[in-house]
Design a protein around this motif. Structure first.
Motif, PDB file in Angstrom:
ATOM      1  N   LEU A 191       0.829  -1.208   0.000  1.00  0.00           N
ATOM      2  CA  LEU A 191       0.000   0.000   0.000  1.00  0.00           C
ATOM      3  C   LEU A 191       0.863   1.257   0.000  1.00  0.00           C
ATOM      4  CD1 LEU A 191      -2.548  -1.120   2.737  1.00  0.00           C
ATOM      5  CD2 LEU A 191      -2.890  -1.143   0.265  1.00  0.00           C
ATOM      6  N   GLY A 192       0.292   2.346  -0.464  1.00  0.00           N
ATOM      7  CA  GLY A 192       0.975   3.632  -0.420  1.00  0.00           C
ATOM      8  C   GLY A 192       1.096   4.136   1.016  1.00  0.00           C
ATOM      9  N   ILE A 193       1.988   5.092   1.220  1.00  0.00           N
ATOM     10  CA  ILE A 193       2.269   5.635   2.550  1.00  0.00           C
ATOM     11  C   ILE A 193       1.006   6.204   3.202  1.00  0.00           C
ATOM     12  CG2 ILE A 193       3.550   7.415   3.809  1.00  0.00           C
ATOM     13  CD1 ILE A 193       5.304   5.131   2.913  1.00  0.00           C
ATOM     14  N   GLU A 194       0.212   6.946   2.447  1.00  0.00           N
ATOM     15  CA  GLU A 194      -0.981   7.560   3.029  1.00  0.00           C
ATOM     16  C   GLU A 194      -1.988   6.497   3.487  1.00  0.00           C
ATOM     17  OE1 GLU A 194      -0.422   8.870  -0.376  1.00  0.00           O
ATOM     18  OE2 GLU A 194       0.868  10.483   0.345  1.00  0.00           O
ATOM     19  N   VAL A 195      -2.161   5.466   2.680  1.00  0.00           N
ATOM     20  CA  VAL A 195      -3.101   4.405   3.030  1.00  0.00           C
ATOM     21  C   VAL A 195      -2.587   3.642   4.253  1.00  0.00           C
ATOM     22  CG1 VAL A 195      -4.221   2.286   2.232  1.00  0.00           C
ATOM     23  CG2 VAL A 195      -3.924   4.206   0.658  1.00  0.00           C
ATOM     24  N   GLN A 196      -1.280   3.386   4.293  1.00  0.00           N
ATOM     25  CA  GLN A 196      -0.695   2.735   5.467  1.00  0.00           C
ATOM     26  C   GLN A 196      -0.967   3.545   6.726  1.00  0.00           C
ATOM     27  OE1 GLN A 196       3.485   2.088   4.715  1.00  0.00           O
ATOM     28  NE2 GLN A 196       3.112   0.299   3.421  1.00  0.00           N
ATOM     29  N   GLN A 197      -0.769   4.859   6.640  1.00  0.00           N
ATOM     30  CA  GLN A 197      -0.990   5.714   7.799  1.00  0.00           C
ATOM     31  C   GLN A 197      -2.459   5.718   8.212  1.00  0.00           C
ATOM     32  OE1 GLN A 197       1.507   7.156   9.707  1.00  0.00           O
ATOM     33  NE2 GLN A 197      -0.258   7.280  11.066  1.00  0.00           N
ATOM     34  N   SER A 198      -3.356   5.710   7.248  1.00  0.00           N
ATOM     35  CA  SER A 198      -4.790   5.656   7.553  1.00  0.00           C
ATOM     36  C   SER A 198      -5.142   4.369   8.303  1.00  0.00           C
ATOM     37  CB  SER A 198      -5.626   5.746   6.281  1.00  0.00           C
ATOM     38  OG  SER A 198      -5.456   6.997   5.667  1.00  0.00           O
ATOM     39  N   ILE A 199      -4.549   3.277   7.868  1.00  0.00           N
ATOM     40  CA  ILE A 199      -4.798   1.993   8.533  1.00  0.00           C
ATOM     41  C   ILE A 199      -4.245   2.013   9.954  1.00  0.00           C
ATOM     42  CG2 ILE A 199      -4.183  -0.468   8.533  1.00  0.00           C
ATOM     43  CD1 ILE A 199      -4.422  -0.308   5.438  1.00  0.00           C
ATOM     44  N   LEU A 200      -3.049   2.562  10.125  1.00  0.00           N
ATOM     45  CA  LEU A 200      -2.474   2.669  11.475  1.00  0.00           C
ATOM     46  C   LEU A 200      -3.342   3.542  12.370  1.00  0.00           C
ATOM     47  CD1 LEU A 200       1.329   2.969  10.615  1.00  0.00           C
ATOM     48  CD2 LEU A 200       0.122   0.979  11.570  1.00  0.00           C
ATOM     49  N   ASN A 201      -3.865   4.645  11.817  1.00  0.00           N
ATOM     50  CA  ASN A 201      -4.760   5.517  12.586  1.00  0.00           C
ATOM     51  C   ASN A 201      -6.033   4.773  12.985  1.00  0.00           C
ATOM     52  OD1 ASN A 201      -2.913   7.590  12.297  1.00  0.00           O
ATOM     53  ND2 ASN A 201      -4.005   8.559  10.600  1.00  0.00           N
ATOM     54  N   LEU A 202      -6.557   3.976  12.071  1.00  0.00           N
ATOM     55  CA  LEU A 202      -7.751   3.183  12.363  1.00  0.00           C
ATOM     56  C   LEU A 202      -7.469   2.197  13.499  1.00  0.00           C
ATOM     57  CD1 LEU A 202     -10.654   2.303  11.717  1.00  0.00           C
ATOM     58  CD2 LEU A 202      -9.686   0.783   9.976  1.00  0.00           C
ATOM     59  N   PHE A 203      -6.330   1.510  13.421  1.00  0.00           N
ATOM     60  CA  PHE A 203      -5.948   0.592  14.502  1.00  0.00           C
ATOM     61  C   PHE A 203      -5.876   1.327  15.833  1.00  0.00           C
ATOM     62  CE2 PHE A 203      -3.547  -2.515  11.521  1.00  0.00           C
ATOM     63  CZ  PHE A 203      -4.696  -3.268  11.339  1.00  0.00           C
ATOM     64  N   SER A 255      -7.422   4.056  16.755  1.00  0.00           N
ATOM     65  CA  SER A 255      -8.756   4.428  17.237  1.00  0.00           C
ATOM     66  C   SER A 255      -9.504   3.196  17.780  1.00  0.00           C
ATOM     67  CB  SER A 255      -9.560   5.122  16.151  1.00  0.00           C
ATOM     68  OG  SER A 255      -9.907   4.241  15.121  1.00  0.00           O
ATOM     69  N   ILE A 256      -9.328   2.058  17.167  1.00  0.00           N
ATOM     70  CA  ILE A 256      -9.979   0.830  17.638  1.00  0.00           C
ATOM     71  C   ILE A 256      -9.412   0.422  18.991  1.00  0.00           C
ATOM     72  CG2 ILE A 256     -10.267  -1.649  17.213  1.00  0.00           C
ATOM     73  CD1 ILE A 256     -10.370  -0.922  14.190  1.00  0.00           C
ATOM     74  N   ILE A 257      -8.106   0.469  19.110  1.00  0.00           N
ATOM     75  CA  ILE A 257      -7.450   0.074  20.374  1.00  0.00           C
ATOM     76  C   ILE A 257      -7.842   1.027  21.493  1.00  0.00           C
ATOM     77  CG2 ILE A 257      -5.234  -0.149  21.533  1.00  0.00           C
ATOM     78  CD1 ILE A 257      -4.165  -1.226  18.804  1.00  0.00           C
TER      79      ILE A 257
END
Length: 110
Positions: free
Chosen positions: A90-102, A104-106
Protein backbone atom coordinates in the motif's frame (compact mmCIF):
# COMPACT_ATOMS: atom_id res chain seq x y z
CA UNK A 1 0.05 -30.44 24.31
CA UNK A 2 -1.10 -33.23 22.01
CA UNK A 3 1.51 -32.92 19.25
CA UNK A 4 -0.45 -35.06 16.78
CA UNK A 5 -3.54 -32.87 17.17
CA UNK A 6 -1.52 -29.63 17.07
CA UNK A 7 0.28 -30.52 13.83
CA UNK A 8 -2.95 -31.77 12.27
CA UNK A 9 -4.77 -28.56 13.18
CA UNK A 10 -1.96 -26.39 11.79
CA UNK A 11 -1.87 -28.30 8.51
CA UNK A 12 -5.65 -28.17 8.19
CA UNK A 13 -5.75 -24.42 8.92
CA UNK A 14 -2.97 -23.73 6.43
CA UNK A 15 -4.61 -25.88 3.76
CA UNK A 16 -7.92 -24.07 4.24
CA UNK A 17 -6.21 -20.64 4.03
CA UNK A 18 -4.65 -21.74 0.73
CA UNK A 19 -7.95 -23.09 -0.58
CA UNK A 20 -6.47 -26.53 -1.24
CA UNK A 21 -8.25 -29.85 -1.14
CA UNK A 22 -6.48 -32.69 0.63
CA UNK A 23 -5.80 -34.22 -2.78
CA UNK A 24 -4.21 -31.03 -4.12
CA UNK A 25 -2.19 -30.53 -0.94
CA UNK A 26 -0.52 -33.96 -1.08
CA UNK A 27 -0.10 -33.80 -4.86
CA UNK A 28 2.21 -30.78 -4.44
CA UNK A 29 4.50 -32.55 -1.96
CA UNK A 30 7.82 -33.82 -3.27
CA UNK A 31 7.13 -37.32 -1.92
CA UNK A 32 4.02 -39.46 -2.25
CA UNK A 33 1.34 -39.30 0.42
CA UNK A 34 -2.27 -40.27 0.00
CA UNK A 35 -5.25 -38.08 0.76
CA UNK A 36 -6.26 -40.65 3.37
CA UNK A 37 -2.91 -40.35 5.15
CA UNK A 38 -3.28 -36.56 5.23
CA UNK A 39 -6.79 -36.97 6.62
CA UNK A 40 -5.43 -39.14 9.43
CA UNK A 41 -2.77 -36.51 10.22
CA UNK A 42 -5.26 -33.64 10.17
CA UNK A 43 -7.56 -35.57 12.52
CA UNK A 44 -4.71 -36.22 14.95
CA UNK A 45 -4.88 -39.98 14.48
CA UNK A 46 -1.24 -40.49 13.46
CA UNK A 47 2.06 -38.79 14.12
CA UNK A 48 3.41 -37.44 10.82
CA UNK A 49 6.84 -38.69 9.86
CA UNK A 50 9.83 -36.38 9.76
CA UNK A 51 9.86 -36.81 5.97
CA UNK A 52 6.25 -35.61 5.79
CA UNK A 53 6.97 -32.59 8.01
CA UNK A 54 10.09 -31.74 5.98
CA UNK A 55 8.18 -32.05 2.70
CA UNK A 56 5.30 -29.86 3.92
CA UNK A 57 7.65 -27.18 5.26
CA UNK A 58 9.83 -27.02 2.14
CA UNK A 59 6.98 -27.30 -0.36
CA UNK A 60 4.79 -24.66 1.27
CA UNK A 61 7.54 -22.50 2.84
CA UNK A 62 6.18 -23.10 6.33
CA UNK A 63 8.39 -22.79 9.40
CA UNK A 64 8.82 -26.12 11.16
CA UNK A 65 8.77 -24.17 14.45
CA UNK A 66 5.31 -22.87 13.55
CA UNK A 67 4.09 -26.30 12.48
CA UNK A 68 5.37 -27.95 15.65
CA UNK A 69 4.33 -25.11 17.97
CA UNK A 70 7.89 -24.18 18.97
CA UNK A 71 8.85 -20.53 19.63
CA UNK A 72 5.44 -19.29 18.60
CA UNK A 73 6.11 -15.98 20.38
CA UNK A 74 8.79 -15.08 17.86
CA UNK A 75 7.05 -16.57 14.83
CA UNK A 76 4.40 -14.74 12.85
CA UNK A 77 1.30 -16.68 11.94
CA UNK A 78 0.48 -17.25 8.30
CA UNK A 79 -2.33 -14.67 8.51
CA UNK A 80 0.04 -12.10 10.05
CA UNK A 81 2.53 -12.65 7.22
CA UNK A 82 -0.21 -12.20 4.62
CA UNK A 83 -1.39 -9.01 6.35
CA UNK A 84 2.14 -7.58 6.48
CA UNK A 85 2.80 -8.39 2.82
CA UNK A 86 -0.44 -6.71 1.75
CA UNK A 87 0.26 -3.72 4.02
CA UNK A 88 3.70 -3.23 2.44
CA UNK A 89 2.14 -2.97 -1.02
CA UNK A 90 0.00 0.00 0.00
CA UNK A 91 0.97 3.63 -0.42
CA UNK A 92 2.27 5.63 2.55
CA UNK A 93 -0.98 7.56 3.03
CA UNK A 94 -3.10 4.40 3.03
CA UNK A 95 -0.70 2.73 5.47
CA UNK A 96 -0.99 5.71 7.80
CA UNK A 97 -4.79 5.66 7.55
CA UNK A 98 -4.80 1.99 8.53
CA UNK A 99 -2.47 2.67 11.47
CA UNK A 100 -4.76 5.52 12.59
CA UNK A 101 -7.75 3.18 12.36
CA UNK A 102 -5.95 0.59 14.50
CA UNK A 103 -5.13 3.28 17.05
CA UNK A 104 -8.76 4.43 17.24
CA UNK A 105 -9.98 0.83 17.64
CA UNK A 106 -7.45 0.07 20.37
CA UNK A 107 -8.28 3.29 22.25
CA UNK A 108 -12.01 2.58 21.99
CA UNK A 109 -11.55 -0.85 23.61
CA UNK A 110 -9.75 0.49 26.69
Amino acid sequence: MDVKKHIGDRIYDFRMEQGLTQEAFVKNLNIYYSRGHLSNIENGLVVPSSEFIYSVCTTYNISSDWLLGINTKDTLSRKEKILINKFRKLGIEVQQSILNLFDSIIHDDK
